[in-house]
Design a protein around this motif. Sequence first.
Motif, PDB file in Angstrom:
ATOM      1  N   UNK A   8       0.281 -24.618  23.899  1.00  0.00           N
ATOM      2  CA  UNK A   8       1.047 -25.014  25.070  1.00  0.00           C
ATOM      3  C   UNK A   8       0.763 -26.484  25.416  1.00  0.00           C
ATOM      4  N   UNK A   9       1.628 -27.064  26.214  1.00  0.00           N
ATOM      5  CA  UNK A   9       1.453 -28.456  26.616  1.00  0.00           C
ATOM      6  C   UNK A   9       0.266 -28.586  27.566  1.00  0.00           C
ATOM      7  N   UNK A  10      -0.283 -29.783  27.613  1.00  0.00           N
ATOM      8  CA  UNK A  10      -1.399 -30.036  28.518  1.00  0.00           C
ATOM      9  C   UNK A  10      -0.989 -29.769  29.970  1.00  0.00           C
ATOM     10  N   UNK A  11       0.213 -30.148  30.315  1.00  0.00           N
ATOM     11  CA  UNK A  11       0.700 -29.912  31.675  1.00  0.00           C
ATOM     12  C   UNK A  11       0.700 -28.421  32.006  1.00  0.00           C
ATOM     13  N   UNK A  12       1.159 -27.597  31.059  1.00  0.00           N
ATOM     14  CA  UNK A  12       1.193 -26.155  31.279  1.00  0.00           C
ATOM     15  C   UNK A  12      -0.214 -25.579  31.324  1.00  0.00           C
ATOM     16  N   UNK A  13      -1.087 -26.073  30.463  1.00  0.00           N
ATOM     17  CA  UNK A  13      -2.451 -25.567  30.422  1.00  0.00           C
ATOM     18  C   UNK A  13      -3.196 -25.849  31.722  1.00  0.00           C
ATOM     19  N   UNK A  14      -2.890 -26.975  32.353  1.00  0.00           N
ATOM     20  CA  UNK A  14      -3.551 -27.326  33.612  1.00  0.00           C
ATOM     21  C   UNK A  14      -3.210 -26.335  34.726  1.00  0.00           C
ATOM     22  N   UNK A  15      -2.198 -25.502  34.535  1.00  0.00           N
ATOM     23  CA  UNK A  15      -1.848 -24.497  35.532  1.00  0.00           C
ATOM     24  C   UNK A  15      -2.711 -23.241  35.400  1.00  0.00           C
ATOM     25  N   UNK A  16      -3.431 -23.114  34.297  1.00  0.00           N
ATOM     26  CA  UNK A  16      -4.272 -21.934  34.109  1.00  0.00           C
ATOM     27  C   UNK A  16      -5.448 -21.948  35.083  1.00  0.00           C
ATOM     28  N   UNK A  17      -5.949 -20.763  35.409  1.00  0.00           N
ATOM     29  CA  UNK A  17      -7.050 -20.653  36.369  1.00  0.00           C
ATOM     30  C   UNK A  17      -8.334 -20.139  35.724  1.00  0.00           C
ATOM     31  N   UNK A  18      -8.376 -20.063  34.401  1.00  0.00           N
ATOM     32  CA  UNK A  18      -9.560 -19.558  33.708  1.00  0.00           C
ATOM     33  C   UNK A  18     -10.647 -20.627  33.628  1.00  0.00           C
ATOM     34  N   UNK A  19     -11.822 -20.233  33.159  1.00  0.00           N
ATOM     35  CA  UNK A  19     -12.997 -21.113  33.120  1.00  0.00           C
ATOM     36  C   UNK A  19     -12.715 -22.428  32.412  1.00  0.00           C
ATOM     37  N   UNK A  20     -12.034 -22.353  31.292  1.00  0.00           N
ATOM     38  CA  UNK A  20     -11.809 -23.575  30.514  1.00  0.00           C
ATOM     39  C   UNK A  20     -11.098 -24.642  31.322  1.00  0.00           C
ATOM     40  N   UNK A  21     -10.172 -24.234  32.161  1.00  0.00           N
ATOM     41  CA  UNK A  21      -9.315 -25.194  32.862  1.00  0.00           C
ATOM     42  C   UNK A  21      -9.676 -25.379  34.333  1.00  0.00           C
ATOM     43  N   UNK A  22     -10.794 -24.761  34.767  1.00  0.00           N
ATOM     44  CA  UNK A  22     -11.196 -24.938  36.156  1.00  0.00           C
ATOM     45  C   UNK A  22     -12.629 -25.470  36.301  1.00  0.00           C
ATOM     46  N   UNK A  23     -13.383 -25.504  35.235  1.00  0.00           N
ATOM     47  CA  UNK A  23     -14.780 -25.932  35.340  1.00  0.00           C
ATOM     48  C   UNK A  23     -14.904 -27.426  35.635  1.00  0.00           C
ATOM     49  N   UNK A  24     -14.004 -28.237  35.070  1.00  0.00           N
ATOM     50  CA  UNK A  24     -14.134 -29.694  35.171  1.00  0.00           C
ATOM     51  C   UNK A  24     -12.910 -30.309  35.848  1.00  0.00           C
ATOM     52  N   UNK A  25     -13.054 -31.547  36.352  1.00  0.00           N
ATOM     53  CA  UNK A  25     -11.908 -32.250  36.950  1.00  0.00           C
ATOM     54  C   UNK A  25     -10.797 -32.481  35.934  1.00  0.00           C
ATOM     55  N   UNK A  26      -9.629 -32.822  36.436  1.00  0.00           N
ATOM     56  CA  UNK A  26      -8.438 -32.935  35.597  1.00  0.00           C
ATOM     57  C   UNK A  26      -8.497 -34.089  34.600  1.00  0.00           C
ATOM     58  N   UNK A  27      -9.422 -35.036  34.766  1.00  0.00           N
ATOM     59  CA  UNK A  27      -9.507 -36.137  33.800  1.00  0.00           C
ATOM     60  C   UNK A  27     -10.358 -35.774  32.589  1.00  0.00           C
ATOM     61  N   UNK A  28     -10.929 -34.565  32.584  1.00  0.00           N
ATOM     62  CA  UNK A  28     -11.763 -34.118  31.466  1.00  0.00           C
ATOM     63  C   UNK A  28     -10.932 -33.252  30.525  1.00  0.00           C
ATOM     64  N   UNK A  29     -11.048 -33.514  29.228  1.00  0.00           N
ATOM     65  CA  UNK A  29     -10.444 -32.635  28.223  1.00  0.00           C
ATOM     66  C   UNK A  29     -11.446 -31.531  27.910  1.00  0.00           C
ATOM     67  N   UNK A  30     -11.129 -30.262  28.211  1.00  0.00           N
ATOM     68  CA  UNK A  30     -12.101 -29.181  28.047  1.00  0.00           C
ATOM     69  C   UNK A  30     -12.036 -28.547  26.655  1.00  0.00           C
ATOM     70  N   UNK A  31     -13.037 -28.819  25.844  1.00  0.00           N
ATOM     71  CA  UNK A  31     -13.108 -28.246  24.497  1.00  0.00           C
ATOM     72  C   UNK A  31     -14.456 -27.568  24.310  1.00  0.00           C
ATOM     73  N   UNK A  32     -14.903 -26.871  25.334  1.00  0.00           N
ATOM     74  CA  UNK A  32     -16.243 -26.274  25.307  1.00  0.00           C
ATOM     75  C   UNK A  32     -16.196 -24.765  25.122  1.00  0.00           C
ATOM     76  N   UNK A  33     -15.759 -24.024  26.149  1.00  0.00           N
ATOM     77  CA  UNK A  33     -15.793 -22.572  26.085  1.00  0.00           C
ATOM     78  C   UNK A  33     -14.761 -22.055  25.085  1.00  0.00           C
ATOM     79  N   UNK A  34     -15.013 -20.854  24.544  1.00  0.00           N
ATOM     80  CA  UNK A  34     -14.166 -20.309  23.477  1.00  0.00           C
ATOM     81  C   UNK A  34     -12.948 -19.585  24.042  1.00  0.00           C
ATOM     82  N   UNK A  35     -12.073 -20.345  24.664  1.00  0.00           N
ATOM     83  CA  UNK A  35     -10.722 -19.903  25.001  1.00  0.00           C
ATOM     84  C   UNK A  35      -9.753 -20.727  24.166  1.00  0.00           C
ATOM     85  N   UNK A  36      -8.587 -20.177  23.867  1.00  0.00           N
ATOM     86  CA  UNK A  36      -7.593 -20.938  23.121  1.00  0.00           C
ATOM     87  C   UNK A  36      -6.405 -21.291  24.007  1.00  0.00           C
ATOM     88  N   UNK A  37      -5.612 -22.226  23.522  1.00  0.00           N
ATOM     89  CA  UNK A  37      -4.520 -22.801  24.316  1.00  0.00           C
ATOM     90  C   UNK A  37      -3.141 -22.405  23.814  1.00  0.00           C
TER      91      UNK A  37
END
Length: 385
Positions: A8-37
């Motif tokens: 999915x697009x980065x814009x769409x992914x930023x709407x997710x509420x899971x750990x990967x997309x809520x742990x860090x501020x929006x200027x961070x690219x989250x490639x840590x926890x094992x969730x897929x996009x």
Amino acid sequence: MTTPVRALSLEKLRERTSEKWREYPADVLPLFVAETDFPLAPAVTRALERAVRDGDTGYVASRTPLADAFVGFARRRYGWSPDPTLMRSTADVSMGIVEILRRVTEPGDRVVVTTPVYPPFFALVEEAGAVVERVPLRDLGDRWELDLDGIRAALEGGARAILLCNPHNPTGTVHSAASLTALAELAASHGATVVSDEIHAPLAQPGSGFTPFLSVSDAAREVGFAVVSASKAFNLAGLKCALMVAASDRTDGLLRRLPVEVEWRTGQFGMLAATAAFSEESDEWLDGLLVSLDENRRLVADLLAARLPDAQYRLPDAGYLAWIDLTGLGWGANPAKRILREARVALHYGPAFGAEGAGHVRLNFGTSEEIITEAVRRIAALGDA
């Protein structure tokens, strides 16, 4: 030709509420926890939509189609035919591991883990009342393998169980059938148990040679348990469903003696989603995902070679996790901290996987080519500064 599954697009992914997309501020690219996009497999989406529409949101039933669905999946994907009557569901792989270890060890017993390894393994062994005994993988330069001599020494010293990661996280190693057969013989000869976490198995690349532990020998079936789930491949972690798999009367007896609450902790949505994921209807989607992950693991290699040539990285056999050695860059024992602070890319901390992780990072490439490319560009810019 198999059609790749695209993220999915980065814009769409930023709407997710899971750990990967809520742990860090929006200027961070989250490639840590094992969730897929990636979008869900269509069969999974339909199963969940049907459940919501019908209000099918109660307790999980005592009899479900999940075990039979997994048997079909295992036959098609691995050439293995486990017995569906020897399986019990639970909330997730971690819970399954703990509940089994509690019953095959006594408080204070030692359990072998093969580091560097999935960080929760250390906590899970302790939760079960046991003690971790580290036996690192053997690094052969171009690949990793189980240190069977080290495991033998641990068993001779009194270790009572081996917590196996197959395929291995974080290296993506698919352990050979020969190594698994030898491991089973070692466990059998020392009266030990093998608990095989096979959550990444559906993500083994074609031709990788993935072998389920319980399929390798009679000894493996007597000493072993597998804990499996659709959650990593199909991005279903939040729905809570896994299967504990036995392959002998003895090990099945242990699963049958587990408290009923262990099985009741299975999520109803998780069971429905996993059944759909393991169905033949989802094979085309999974094949497409594997094509995309193959492209991405090679993209990581190309980008690192071009932008960070001092980084060391081997293509994983399975999964969507890149284990990268940044020791040559001189960024310290935990380079992910600097990368997060200065490059605004969140990677998993290497030392969390054990002492062997010093100087390493784990990067999740289960995302788009654009995000991977931007992440490596940002990291490489630290070396250019």
